[in-house]
Motif scaffolding. Structure first.
Motif, PDB file in Angstrom:
ATOM      1  N   MET A   1       0.791  -1.250  -0.103  1.00 22.85           N
ATOM      2  CA  MET A   1      -0.087  -0.088  -0.041  1.00 22.85           C
ATOM      3  C   MET A   1       0.819   1.058   0.091  1.00 22.85           C
ATOM      4  N   ASN A   2       0.217   2.295  -0.463  1.00 27.70           N
ATOM      5  CA  ASN A   2       1.262   3.572  -0.463  1.00 27.70           C
ATOM      6  C   ASN A   2       0.622   4.664   0.323  1.00 27.70           C
ATOM      7  N   CYS A   3       1.638   5.411   0.703  1.00 26.21           N
ATOM      8  CA  CYS A   3       1.187   6.487   1.560  1.00 26.21           C
ATOM      9  C   CYS A   3       0.575   7.513   0.602  1.00 26.21           C
ATOM     10  N   LEU A   4      -0.692   8.115   1.255  1.00 26.60           N
ATOM     11  CA  LEU A   4      -1.545   9.051   0.697  1.00 26.60           C
ATOM     12  C   LEU A   4      -1.059  10.472   0.399  1.00 26.60           C
ATOM     13  N   ILE A   5       0.186  10.653   1.379  1.00 25.21           N
ATOM     14  CA  ILE A   5       1.016  11.900   1.211  1.00 25.21           C
ATOM     15  C   ILE A   5       2.178  12.017   0.152  1.00 25.21           C
ATOM     16  N   CYS A   6       3.126  11.049   0.400  1.00 23.31           N
ATOM     17  CA  CYS A   6       4.241  11.021  -0.149  1.00 23.31           C
ATOM     18  C   CYS A   6       4.354   9.990  -1.067  1.00 23.31           C
ATOM     19  N   VAL A   7       3.446   9.044  -1.420  1.00 21.33           N
ATOM     20  CA  VAL A   7       3.207   8.011  -2.302  1.00 21.33           C
ATOM     21  C   VAL A   7       4.277   6.921  -1.976  1.00 21.33           C
ATOM     22  N   GLY A   8       5.009   7.063  -0.826  1.00 24.14           N
ATOM     23  CA  GLY A   8       6.061   5.772  -0.427  1.00 24.14           C
ATOM     24  C   GLY A   8       5.325   4.678   0.062  1.00 24.14           C
ATOM     25  N   ALA A   9       6.047   3.668   0.248  1.00 21.12           N
ATOM     26  CA  ALA A   9       5.435   2.383   0.945  1.00 21.12           C
ATOM     27  C   ALA A   9       4.947   2.676   2.293  1.00 21.12           C
ATOM     28  N   ALA A  10       3.612   2.257   2.627  1.00 19.21           N
ATOM     29  CA  ALA A  10       3.155   2.380   3.941  1.00 19.21           C
ATOM     30  C   ALA A  10       2.107   1.281   4.193  1.00 19.21           C
ATOM     31  N   ARG A  11       2.030   1.081   5.434  1.00 19.57           N
ATOM     32  CA  ARG A  11       0.899   0.177   5.983  1.00 19.57           C
ATOM     33  C   ARG A  11      -0.467   0.563   6.092  1.00 19.57           C
ATOM     34  N   ARG A  12      -1.102  -0.187   5.631  1.00 22.91           N
ATOM     35  CA  ARG A  12      -2.704   0.642   5.580  1.00 22.91           C
ATOM     36  C   ARG A  12      -3.281   0.015   6.931  1.00 22.91           C
ATOM     37  N   ILE A  13      -3.893   0.836   7.821  1.00 25.91           N
ATOM     38  CA  ILE A  13      -4.338   0.479   9.077  1.00 25.91           C
ATOM     39  C   ILE A  13      -6.100   0.314   8.677  1.00 25.91           C
ATOM     40  N   GLN A  14      -6.466  -0.770   9.365  1.00 25.44           N
ATOM     41  CA  GLN A  14      -7.949  -0.925   9.209  1.00 25.44           C
ATOM     42  C   GLN A  14      -8.691   0.085  10.282  1.00 25.44           C
ATOM     43  N   CYS A  15      -9.481   1.074   9.676  1.00 23.30           N
ATOM     44  CA  CYS A  15     -10.409   1.918  10.762  1.00 23.30           C
ATOM     45  C   CYS A  15     -11.778   2.064  10.332  1.00 23.30           C
ATOM     46  N   SER A  16     -12.538   2.207  11.373  1.00 25.61           N
ATOM     47  CA  SER A  16     -14.136   2.444  11.041  1.00 25.61           C
ATOM     48  C   SER A  16     -14.217   3.986  10.723  1.00 25.61           C
ATOM     49  N   GLY A  17     -15.423   4.053   9.876  1.00 27.67           N
ATOM     50  CA  GLY A  17     -15.762   5.415   9.399  1.00 27.67           C
ATOM     51  C   GLY A  17     -15.431   5.734   8.049  1.00 27.67           C
ATOM     52  N   PRO A  18     -15.627   6.813   7.632  1.00 28.31           N
ATOM     53  CA  PRO A  18     -15.258   7.147   6.253  1.00 28.31           C
ATOM     54  C   PRO A  18     -13.821   7.944   6.072  1.00 28.31           C
ATOM     55  N   TRP A  19     -12.789   7.011   6.241  1.00 31.85           N
ATOM     56  CA  TRP A  19     -11.425   7.367   6.349  1.00 31.85           C
ATOM     57  C   TRP A  19     -10.700   6.270   5.802  1.00 31.85           C
ATOM     58  N   GLU A  20      -9.315   6.856   5.482  1.00 31.24           N
ATOM     59  CA  GLU A  20      -8.478   5.831   5.177  1.00 31.24           C
ATOM     60  C   GLU A  20      -7.389   6.152   5.846  1.00 31.24           C
ATOM     61  N   GLU A  21      -6.598   5.146   6.607  1.00 33.05           N
ATOM     62  CA  GLU A  21      -5.636   5.445   7.578  1.00 33.05           C
ATOM     63  C   GLU A  21      -4.277   4.702   7.004  1.00 33.05           C
ATOM     64  N   ARG A  22      -3.190   5.281   7.386  1.00 22.51           N
ATOM     65  CA  ARG A  22      -1.897   4.558   6.833  1.00 22.51           C
ATOM     66  C   ARG A  22      -0.773   5.092   8.080  1.00 22.51           C
ATOM     67  N   ASP A  23      -0.068   4.241   8.025  1.00 25.58           N
ATOM     68  CA  ASP A  23       1.321   4.220   8.839  1.00 25.58           C
ATOM     69  C   ASP A  23       2.586   4.345   7.769  1.00 25.58           C
ATOM     70  N   CYS A  24       3.328   5.427   7.373  1.00 22.27           N
ATOM     71  CA  CYS A  24       4.443   5.595   6.570  1.00 22.27           C
ATOM     72  C   CYS A  24       5.634   5.826   7.730  1.00 22.27           C
ATOM     73  N   PRO A  25       6.867   5.287   6.998  1.00 20.43           N
ATOM     74  CA  PRO A  25       7.842   5.481   7.685  1.00 20.43           C
ATOM     75  C   PRO A  25       8.352   7.060   7.719  1.00 20.43           C
ATOM     76  N   GLU A  26       8.068   7.933   6.596  1.00 19.40           N
ATOM     77  CA  GLU A  26       8.620   9.077   6.609  1.00 19.40           C
ATOM     78  C   GLU A  26       7.264   9.960   7.129  1.00 19.40           C
TER      79      GLU A  26
END
Length: 77
Positions: free
Chosen positions: A1-26
């Motif tokens: 999965m990609n970061c929605l900010i920098c487009v680098g590799a990121a982990r997608r986190i499952q969350c409830s509601g109308p959100w996309e959650e990411r954990d990006c090293p940068e």
């Protein structure tokens, strides 16, 4: 999965509601509203990476996982 900010590799986190959650090293962990993502796609906009990372750092002083919604979009795009 990609970061929605920098487009680098990121982990997608499952969350409830109308959100996309990411954990990006940068960029760190954050949420972005689905509404904002769709709007940015439709308008062909992207985040200003440095400005957004700075905004997220400031937000993390108040909350563990910052959320970017339409109302904050002008501050970070």
């Amino acid at each position: 999965m990609n970061c929605l900010i920098c487009v680098g590799a990121a982990r997608r986190i499952q969350c409830s509601g109308p959100w996309e959650e990411r954990d990006c090293p940068e960029c760190g962990r954050y949420r972005i509203s689905d509404e904002l993502i769709l709007s940015m796609i439709n308008e062909g906009e992207i985040f200003d990476i440095n400005r957004t990372r700075h905004w997220l750092e400031i937000q993390r002083m108040r909350v563990a996982i910052p959320s970017i919604e339409m109302s904050e979009a002008l501050l970070v795009t």
